[in-house]
Scaffold this motif. Structure first.
Motif, PDB file in Angstrom:
ATOM      1  N   ARG A   1       0.834  -1.209   0.000  1.00  0.00           N
ATOM      2  CA  ARG A   1       0.000   0.000   0.000  1.00  0.00           C
ATOM      3  C   ARG A   1       0.865   1.254   0.000  1.00  0.00           C
ATOM      4  NH1 ARG A   1      -5.002  -1.648   0.078  1.00  0.00           N
ATOM      5  NH2 ARG A   1      -5.654  -3.496   1.217  1.00  0.00           N
ATOM      6  N   ALA A   2       1.966   1.222   0.726  1.00  0.00           N
ATOM      7  CA  ALA A   2       2.865   2.383   0.807  1.00  0.00           C
ATOM      8  C   ALA A   2       3.468   2.743  -0.557  1.00  0.00           C
ATOM      9  CB  ALA A   2       3.974   2.124   1.817  1.00  0.00           C
ATOM     10  N   VAL A   3       3.694   1.751  -1.380  1.00  0.00           N
ATOM     11  CA  VAL A   3       4.301   2.015  -2.688  1.00  0.00           C
ATOM     12  C   VAL A   3       3.270   2.096  -3.811  1.00  0.00           C
ATOM     13  CG1 VAL A   3       6.532   1.071  -2.012  1.00  0.00           C
ATOM     14  CG2 VAL A   3       4.871  -0.414  -3.150  1.00  0.00           C
ATOM     15  N   GLY A   4       1.978   2.039  -3.443  1.00  0.00           N
ATOM     16  CA  GLY A   4       0.926   2.286  -4.420  1.00  0.00           C
ATOM     17  C   GLY A   4       0.506   1.127  -5.291  1.00  0.00           C
ATOM     18  N   VAL A   5       0.707  -0.101  -4.816  1.00  0.00           N
ATOM     19  CA  VAL A   5       0.247  -1.257  -5.581  1.00  0.00           C
ATOM     20  C   VAL A   5      -0.733  -2.092  -4.745  1.00  0.00           C
ATOM     21  CG1 VAL A   5       2.116  -1.429  -7.271  1.00  0.00           C
ATOM     22  CG2 VAL A   5       2.404  -2.474  -5.035  1.00  0.00           C
ATOM     23  N   ASP A   6      -1.781  -1.429  -4.297  1.00  0.00           N
ATOM     24  CA  ASP A   6      -2.824  -2.068  -3.492  1.00  0.00           C
ATOM     25  C   ASP A   6      -3.426  -3.285  -4.184  1.00  0.00           C
ATOM     26  OD1 ASP A   6      -2.386   0.598  -2.686  1.00  0.00           O
ATOM     27  OD2 ASP A   6      -4.306   0.646  -1.660  1.00  0.00           O
ATOM     28  N   GLU A   7      -3.408  -3.274  -5.511  1.00  0.00           N
ATOM     29  CA  GLU A   7      -4.019  -4.370  -6.269  1.00  0.00           C
ATOM     30  C   GLU A   7      -3.312  -5.708  -6.057  1.00  0.00           C
ATOM     31  OE1 GLU A   7      -1.415  -2.176  -9.403  1.00  0.00           O
ATOM     32  OE2 GLU A   7      -2.504  -1.689  -7.578  1.00  0.00           O
ATOM     33  N   LEU A   8      -2.148  -5.699  -5.416  1.00  0.00           N
ATOM     34  CA  LEU A   8      -1.429  -6.952  -5.145  1.00  0.00           C
ATOM     35  C   LEU A   8      -1.791  -7.546  -3.788  1.00  0.00           C
ATOM     36  CD1 LEU A   8       2.096  -6.070  -6.576  1.00  0.00           C
ATOM     37  CD2 LEU A   8       0.223  -7.280  -7.680  1.00  0.00           C
ATOM     38  N   VAL A   9      -2.717  -6.898  -3.069  1.00  0.00           N
ATOM     39  CA  VAL A   9      -3.182  -7.399  -1.773  1.00  0.00           C
ATOM     40  C   VAL A   9      -4.536  -8.066  -1.984  1.00  0.00           C
ATOM     41  CG1 VAL A   9      -3.815  -6.810   0.594  1.00  0.00           C
ATOM     42  CG2 VAL A   9      -2.003  -5.526  -0.570  1.00  0.00           C
ATOM     43  N   SER A  10      -4.585  -9.371  -1.758  1.00  0.00           N
ATOM     44  CA  SER A  10      -5.833 -10.124  -1.920  1.00  0.00           C
ATOM     45  C   SER A  10      -6.594 -10.165  -0.598  1.00  0.00           C
ATOM     46  CB  SER A  10      -5.527 -11.554  -2.366  1.00  0.00           C
ATOM     47  OG  SER A  10      -4.777 -11.535  -3.553  1.00  0.00           O
ATOM     48  N   LYS A  11      -7.921 -10.231  -0.699  1.00  0.00           N
ATOM     49  CA  LYS A  11      -8.763 -10.265   0.496  1.00  0.00           C
ATOM     50  C   LYS A  11      -8.850 -11.652   1.115  1.00  0.00           C
ATOM     51  CE  LYS A  11     -11.536  -6.436  -1.091  1.00  0.00           C
ATOM     52  NZ  LYS A  11     -12.745  -6.019  -1.738  1.00  0.00           N
ATOM     53  N   ASN A  12      -8.696 -12.675   0.283  1.00  0.00           N
ATOM     54  CA  ASN A  12      -8.811 -14.055   0.781  1.00  0.00           C
ATOM     55  C   ASN A  12      -7.975 -14.969  -0.122  1.00  0.00           C
ATOM     56  OD1 ASN A  12     -10.480 -14.818  -1.558  1.00  0.00           O
ATOM     57  ND2 ASN A  12     -12.085 -13.613  -0.549  1.00  0.00           N
ATOM     58  N   LEU A  13      -7.884 -16.238   0.274  1.00  0.00           N
ATOM     59  CA  LEU A  13      -7.040 -17.180  -0.468  1.00  0.00           C
ATOM     60  C   LEU A  13      -7.518 -17.431  -1.894  1.00  0.00           C
ATOM     61  CD1 LEU A  13      -6.181 -19.756   2.339  1.00  0.00           C
ATOM     62  CD2 LEU A  13      -4.667 -18.063   1.297  1.00  0.00           C
ATOM     63  N   LYS A  14      -8.821 -17.417  -2.108  1.00  0.00           N
ATOM     64  CA  LYS A  14      -9.362 -17.615  -3.462  1.00  0.00           C
ATOM     65  C   LYS A  14      -8.915 -16.476  -4.371  1.00  0.00           C
ATOM     66  CE  LYS A  14     -13.741 -18.375  -5.895  1.00  0.00           C
ATOM     67  NZ  LYS A  14     -13.798 -17.251  -6.828  1.00  0.00           N
ATOM     68  N   ASP A  15      -9.078 -15.230  -3.901  1.00  0.00           N
ATOM     69  CA  ASP A  15      -8.646 -14.071  -4.682  1.00  0.00           C
ATOM     70  C   ASP A  15      -7.130 -14.082  -4.892  1.00  0.00           C
ATOM     71  OD1 ASP A  15     -11.263 -13.228  -4.740  1.00  0.00           O
ATOM     72  OD2 ASP A  15     -10.999 -11.627  -3.258  1.00  0.00           O
ATOM     73  N   TYR A  16      -6.406 -14.517  -3.876  1.00  0.00           N
ATOM     74  CA  TYR A  16      -4.941 -14.623  -3.940  1.00  0.00           C
ATOM     75  C   TYR A  16      -4.525 -15.560  -5.074  1.00  0.00           C
ATOM     76  CZ  TYR A  16      -0.297 -16.137  -2.223  1.00  0.00           C
ATOM     77  OH  TYR A  16       1.019 -16.465  -2.093  1.00  0.00           O
TER      78      TYR A  16
ATOM     79  N   LEU B   1      -5.332 -14.064  -8.477  1.00  0.00           N
ATOM     80  CA  LEU B   1      -4.410 -12.994  -8.834  1.00  0.00           C
ATOM     81  C   LEU B   1      -3.064 -13.548  -9.283  1.00  0.00           C
ATOM     82  CD1 LEU B   1      -3.702 -10.006  -9.062  1.00  0.00           C
ATOM     83  CD2 LEU B   1      -3.156 -10.026  -6.609  1.00  0.00           C
ATOM     84  N   VAL B   2      -2.565 -14.554  -8.581  1.00  0.00           N
ATOM     85  CA  VAL B   2      -1.295 -15.175  -8.967  1.00  0.00           C
ATOM     86  C   VAL B   2      -1.410 -15.773 -10.373  1.00  0.00           C
ATOM     87  CG1 VAL B   2       0.304 -17.064  -8.473  1.00  0.00           C
ATOM     88  CG2 VAL B   2      -0.497 -15.599  -6.615  1.00  0.00           C
ATOM     89  N   VAL B   3      -2.492 -16.481 -10.628  1.00  0.00           N
ATOM     90  CA  VAL B   3      -2.698 -17.080 -11.954  1.00  0.00           C
ATOM     91  C   VAL B   3      -2.799 -15.982 -13.014  1.00  0.00           C
ATOM     92  CG1 VAL B   3      -4.319 -18.403 -13.383  1.00  0.00           C
ATOM     93  CG2 VAL B   3      -3.719 -19.220 -11.086  1.00  0.00           C
ATOM     94  N   GLU B   4      -3.549 -14.934 -12.709  1.00  0.00           N
ATOM     95  CA  GLU B   4      -3.708 -13.847 -13.677  1.00  0.00           C
ATOM     96  C   GLU B   4      -2.365 -13.186 -14.006  1.00  0.00           C
ATOM     97  OE1 GLU B   4      -6.276  -9.779 -14.433  1.00  0.00           O
ATOM     98  OE2 GLU B   4      -6.370 -10.743 -12.464  1.00  0.00           O
TER      99      GLU B   4
END
Length: 124
Positions: free
Chosen positions: A46-61, A64-67
């Motif tokens: 978040r400090a470096v401005g890439v909030d999109e790399l933080v997943s809310k849960n394991l499914k989203d995680y 995101l890794v696959v994507e």
């Protein structure tokens, strides 16, 4: 690139590893944790401005890794965001800004306390 993407070990990771990766412009994917240690990488992202790399849960995680591993354009866009002007290094190592932001957060928390408000997340 030696590494294109760091997939953070769940639920813990050595935070210096994440910090080092970000300083080199390598994206780190994490999932929001429930305790301090598991949320440190989230704070860095978040400090470096890439909030999109933080997943809310394991499914989203996992998604995101696959994507990011199958969509080179998206990964390139995130990398570019990290490396543009090497601002990431400046933000991670800017002690004066860190102290200023921390003091602002303390002030907000204290003012909420004085007003009798419920405490919650403080974003600076």
């Amino acid at each position: 690139w030696i590494s294109s993407l760091i997939v953070k070990k769940i639920p813990k990771c050595i935070v210096s590893y994440s910090s080092d990766a970000l300083r080199m412009g390598v994206p780190v994917v994490t999932v929001r944790g429930k305790h301090y240690l598991s949320r440190m990488t989230e704070s860095l992202l978040r400090a470096v401005g890439v909030d999109e790399l933080v997943s809310k849960n394991l499914k989203d995680y996992e998604e995101l890794v696959v994507e990011l591993t199958t969509n080179s354009q998206k990964l390139k866009k995130v990398r570019k965001k990290l490396t543009n002007g090497r601002g990431v290094v400046k933000r991670l190592l800017d002690t004066k800004a860190f102290v200023r932001n921390l003091e602002s957060a303390y002030r907000i928390v204290y003012e909420r306390f004085l007003r009798g408000e419920k405490q919650g997340t403080v974003q600076i």
